[in-house]
Design a protein around this motif. Structure first.
Motif, PDB file in Angstrom:
ATOM      1  N   SER A 145       0.817  -1.212   0.000  1.00  0.00           N
ATOM      2  CA  SER A 145       0.000   0.000   0.000  1.00  0.00           C
ATOM      3  C   SER A 145       0.853   1.266   0.000  1.00  0.00           C
ATOM      4  O   SER A 145       1.798   1.407   0.772  1.00  0.00           O
ATOM      5  CB  SER A 145      -0.869   0.000   1.256  1.00  0.00           C
ATOM      6  OG  SER A 145      -1.245   1.307   1.600  1.00  0.00           O
ATOM      7  N   GLY A 146       0.502   2.189  -0.888  1.00  0.00           N
ATOM      8  CA  GLY A 146       1.183   3.473  -0.911  1.00  0.00           C
ATOM      9  C   GLY A 146       0.782   4.360   0.252  1.00  0.00           C
ATOM     10  O   GLY A 146       1.596   5.116   0.786  1.00  0.00           O
ATOM     11  N   SER A 147      -0.486   4.270   0.682  1.00  0.00           N
ATOM     12  CA  SER A 147      -0.923   5.147   1.768  1.00  0.00           C
ATOM     13  C   SER A 147      -0.198   4.783   3.060  1.00  0.00           C
ATOM     14  O   SER A 147       0.166   5.652   3.849  1.00  0.00           O
ATOM     15  CB  SER A 147      -2.446   5.090   1.953  1.00  0.00           C
ATOM     16  OG  SER A 147      -2.921   3.778   2.058  1.00  0.00           O
ATOM     17  N   LEU A 148       0.053   3.483   3.279  1.00  0.00           N
ATOM     18  CA  LEU A 148       0.795   3.111   4.481  1.00  0.00           C
ATOM     19  C   LEU A 148       2.252   3.552   4.381  1.00  0.00           C
ATOM     20  O   LEU A 148       2.877   3.897   5.378  1.00  0.00           O
ATOM     21  CB  LEU A 148       0.689   1.602   4.724  1.00  0.00           C
ATOM     22  CG  LEU A 148      -0.746   1.083   4.925  1.00  0.00           C
ATOM     23  CD1 LEU A 148      -0.739  -0.391   5.297  1.00  0.00           C
ATOM     24  CD2 LEU A 148      -1.493   1.885   5.978  1.00  0.00           C
ATOM     25  N   VAL A 203      15.836   1.321   1.938  1.00  0.00           N
ATOM     26  CA  VAL A 203      14.902   1.243   0.822  1.00  0.00           C
ATOM     27  C   VAL A 203      13.505   1.510   1.359  1.00  0.00           C
ATOM     28  O   VAL A 203      13.164   1.042   2.450  1.00  0.00           O
ATOM     29  CB  VAL A 203      14.906  -0.174   0.167  1.00  0.00           C
ATOM     30  CG1 VAL A 203      13.862  -0.255  -0.942  1.00  0.00           C
ATOM     31  CG2 VAL A 203      16.277  -0.533  -0.371  1.00  0.00           C
ATOM     32  N   VAL A 204      12.722   2.288   0.645  1.00  0.00           N
ATOM     33  CA  VAL A 204      11.295   2.423   0.943  1.00  0.00           C
ATOM     34  C   VAL A 204      10.557   2.131  -0.352  1.00  0.00           C
ATOM     35  O   VAL A 204      10.868   2.738  -1.384  1.00  0.00           O
ATOM     36  CB  VAL A 204      10.942   3.850   1.422  1.00  0.00           C
ATOM     37  CG1 VAL A 204       9.448   3.964   1.669  1.00  0.00           C
ATOM     38  CG2 VAL A 204      11.721   4.205   2.674  1.00  0.00           C
ATOM     39  N   ALA A 205       9.630   1.199  -0.315  1.00  0.00           N
ATOM     40  CA  ALA A 205       8.924   0.861  -1.557  1.00  0.00           C
ATOM     41  C   ALA A 205       7.482   0.503  -1.291  1.00  0.00           C
ATOM     42  O   ALA A 205       7.169  -0.174  -0.319  1.00  0.00           O
ATOM     43  CB  ALA A 205       9.629  -0.305  -2.257  1.00  0.00           C
ATOM     44  N   ALA A 206       6.598   1.003  -2.165  1.00  0.00           N
ATOM     45  CA  ALA A 206       5.201   0.547  -2.191  1.00  0.00           C
ATOM     46  C   ALA A 206       5.021  -0.153  -3.528  1.00  0.00           C
ATOM     47  O   ALA A 206       5.212   0.458  -4.583  1.00  0.00           O
ATOM     48  CB  ALA A 206       4.242   1.719  -2.054  1.00  0.00           C
ATOM     49  N   LEU A 207       4.706  -1.440  -3.489  1.00  0.00           N
ATOM     50  CA  LEU A 207       4.769  -2.264  -4.699  1.00  0.00           C
ATOM     51  C   LEU A 207       3.482  -2.290  -5.498  1.00  0.00           C
ATOM     52  O   LEU A 207       3.442  -2.825  -6.601  1.00  0.00           O
ATOM     53  CB  LEU A 207       5.184  -3.693  -4.326  1.00  0.00           C
ATOM     54  CG  LEU A 207       6.516  -3.816  -3.575  1.00  0.00           C
ATOM     55  CD1 LEU A 207       6.813  -5.276  -3.256  1.00  0.00           C
ATOM     56  CD2 LEU A 207       7.658  -3.219  -4.390  1.00  0.00           C
TER      57      LEU A 207
END
Lengths: 453, 453
Positions: A165-168, A185-189
């Motif tokens: 989730s991008g919102s999280l 690393v920070v990633a929203a898949l």
């Protein structure tokens, strides 16, 4: 799938940008700003059919026009344009793509599914790895790479945060940014048509820049490969997981929605999806946390960089009520309260009023001065039976929060963790003055649930 | 005991102060400052054996020298001086005393017990009610009465906060002060030799200025009278209770401390103290909350002054992940997710991308603009099957948190509660602009546990 070309995804030397936009607050504009301002060392080359330049950077007409091959393509074009683009990129030699393009741009769910399949068909023959679509993107702060449309950029650190989730992800960034917690690393898949949680875990397990991994799981596409990756990663790194998809627990949801008779079918005695996920996570060696707040707390604790030598906690507070509540939370959460040695008790007798209860949690009483804080924290920290100290200063008109915090900080000898959660308003002002990497600080809405280091 | 003279305690016309001190940050000095600066209408008369004046106010040598009888005595003298003082005050006509004097001033536990008995013996014949000793004191903001040594003063409101612990009282004050939550009465009762939780509940049940009561319970001296008071109060007011004394659950504590064989005795299958307390609270009609954070959240929710017509919640968020997590929390906590009507779904079809899931929780997608927020919140608020709306805006670079919050606020029609929890840093700046008594706002460390209104 595998870690194939994930190194190129996370450490590209050249980046191409597709779908830059002029409109304020558009995804394409924010994405371009983030890429250009992230501090990336190599060239970020915008490709645009009409504009000669994007934010002052020369734009190229097409993939073919690019002067050098881009390792990574970052794409915010409408979904229908993406499959042919991936084929062209793959043929040119690009080995990774982050597709932020949102499915809200496409018309229908069936259409989105067909387009996603077409993307895979285009990318796979070239080994071109795809993150997304419908993802917020990713950041690798050590590379200056911000291939996302997030509102703030992560700072460099050694935690990895991987979410569907991008919102999280933006919630975590917003929190971490204010607290100085950094990430490798920070990633929203997003839709995870290719690169999934398991792939990222496989990569991060051997990434020297990553000490611990925070995972937000919505659903697991391929349990077998995920659990295999999770087991391997958990052997090498600390992996904390938050199950964000519990609402898919349809049995529960149905019963709670008031579906007639839903509770009495035999299905209700099967383990729920959440229970299965939780059991699988534990079996694989991951640490599941029950709420988003716990995941954030884990990030905060891991962000300090401290490794404790044990779990025997001493609680010191300037009030019996708060000391007892904190001690209770330690026990309830499965922690241990250290037993103070006779020497420590004797030392505390010297500085505390005669009526003190001679046990952990230690109540310093509401009239605790900085001197009393200092006199109490020292012996407790020195007690070989104590692995960490949780120091809680509630605001009083009699004591001074800052002085109390300083007294604790001065006693700190480096090998243990005095955490310094204080009252709401006063705590904020004390933090910058006394916090160090080995002294955590929390400004709490309540001591419950957040006290374990 | 009863409500005898509690009206005098909480609404005195005259106050006498004993134990004022010059030393900075001393309890006696803060207490005097709080009393003089609280805005109390009647005279606050200091009694001091040596000083001619206390903070510029003429001091009297003794009780006998007081020009008029004090309704309430506020006392910070050493414990041994108090029993004869109470006898003198009682004889003169004083009907209530708040004794903040800390037992740390006395030497030994046995000595404290004897002195406390002596206080009761002195006070009882005169019906003089005693709060404390070892209490932080009490505040009645509507009366300008601040008979405490707390670091900040409560503002006027209609919540009562009654605690045994002073540290939990200052934590609540610190939080509430920053959030504008006001109180009818705030009291920390300390050792409770006379006025106890049950007495306060009995009084507050019929206090027109009190709408709801927040209780922090450490231990209950007399379960019979407490439960009788609790039952009566719960019929008239909302009473939220936090059990701050769970660590006294010795079985648990002992087992966790590692006492050998402690877990295998038959006692372990008896209900624990916490379970008994919880059952008794529920039976009496109180609402127990599991953590201090929940108590604070309850204060925040009650502080808005909103009474909901039902528990059917709609969740609207600008992200699927956060919407799902919020929906899950609603279900897990025993709440209900409203089922949106066909009309509402059709209205949402007009403003949302085609791929939206046509159900509650409602995902507005990461690219939600203020217009989309406005278009979505309106129909959901108007749905007769929806009692309240929880609107969650995670920070994005594409949307504007303040605009989103304003869009929600504008749609709000007064009868329901859009709560507006947002990301950490951005939320703070939006709050003052959009919050009203019927719009709650939270800046959350996580949506979990805190979403129910």
């Amino acid at each position: 799938m595998s870690v194939l070309n994930l190194e190129t995804l996370l450490r590209p030397r050249t980046v191409a940008l597709f779908g830059a936009d002029r409109a304020p607050r558009s995804i394409g504009r924010v994405l371009a700003e983030n890429l250009f301002k992230g501090g990336f060392d190599g060239p970020v080359m915008p490709v645009h059919a009409k504009e000669p330049a994007v934010q002052g950077v020369l734009a190229y007409r097409s993939v073919a026009d690019l002067p050098i091959t881009a390792d990574l393509a970052v794409i915010a074009l409408p979904l229908p344009e993406i499959p042919p683009l991936l084929a062209e990129l793959g043929a040119r030699g690009t080995r990774a793509a982050v597709i932020v393009s949102h499915d809200s741009i496409a018309a229908e769910t069936a259409e989105v599914a067909a387009l996603e399949q077409a993307m895979l068909t285009a990318a796979r023959p070239h080994g071109l790895r795809v993150v997304g679509p419908a993802c917020l993107g990713l950041m690798v702060p050590s590379q200056g790479l911000n291939a996302s449309y997030a509102h703030i950029c992560a700072t460099d650190g050694d935690l990895a945060f991987i979410s569907q989730s991008g919102s999280l992800m933006t919630l975590m960034l917003d929190w971490a940014g204010a607290r100085g917690v950094g990430f490798s690393v920070v990633a929203a898949l997003g839709d995870m048509i290719d690169v999934d949680l398991g792939d990222m875990l496989d990569y991060l397990a051997f990434d020297v820049g990553t000490r611990a991994v925070l995972l937000c799981v919505d659903h697991i596409g391929d349990p077998r490969t995920f659990l295999s990756a999770a087991r391997a990663a958990a052997r090498l790194k600390q992996v904390i997981v938050f199950d964000a998809g519990g609402i898919k627990d349809q049995a529960l949801a149905h019963a709670r929605f008031g579906g007639a008779g839903a509770v009495s079918t035999p299905d209700d005695f099967r383990p729920s999806r959440s229970e299965v996920y939780d059991a699988a996570f534990r079996r694989a060696g991951l640490l599941p946390v029950p709420s988003l707040a716990d995941l954030v707390a884990a990030a905060g604790a891991l962000g300090t960089g401290i490794r404790l030598g044990g779990d025997r906690l001493a609680v010191i507070a300037n009030g019996r009520g708060i000391a007892e509540v904190a001690g209770e939370v330690v026990l309830e959460e499965g922690g241990r309260l250290a037993q103070l040695s006779d020497e420590t008790l004797a030392a505390l007798d010297q500085v505390l009023p005669a009526t003190w209860e001679r046990r952990n949690p230690v109540n310093l009483f509401a009239d605790a001065t900085a001197a009393r804080w200092q006199g109490a924290v020292g012996p407790v920290l020195a007690d070989p039976g104590v692995d960490a100290v949780v120091a809680i200063n509630t605001p009083t008109a009699v004591g001074d929060t800052l002085e109390a915090a300083r007294a604790v900080a001065e006693q700190h000898v480096g090998k243990r963790t005095p955490s310094q959660p204080s009252g709401w308003r006063k705590a904020r002002s004390t933090r910058p003055g006394v916090c160090s990497p080995s002294i955590g600080s929390r400004c709490m809405t309540g001591p419950a649930k957040r006290l374990k280091p």
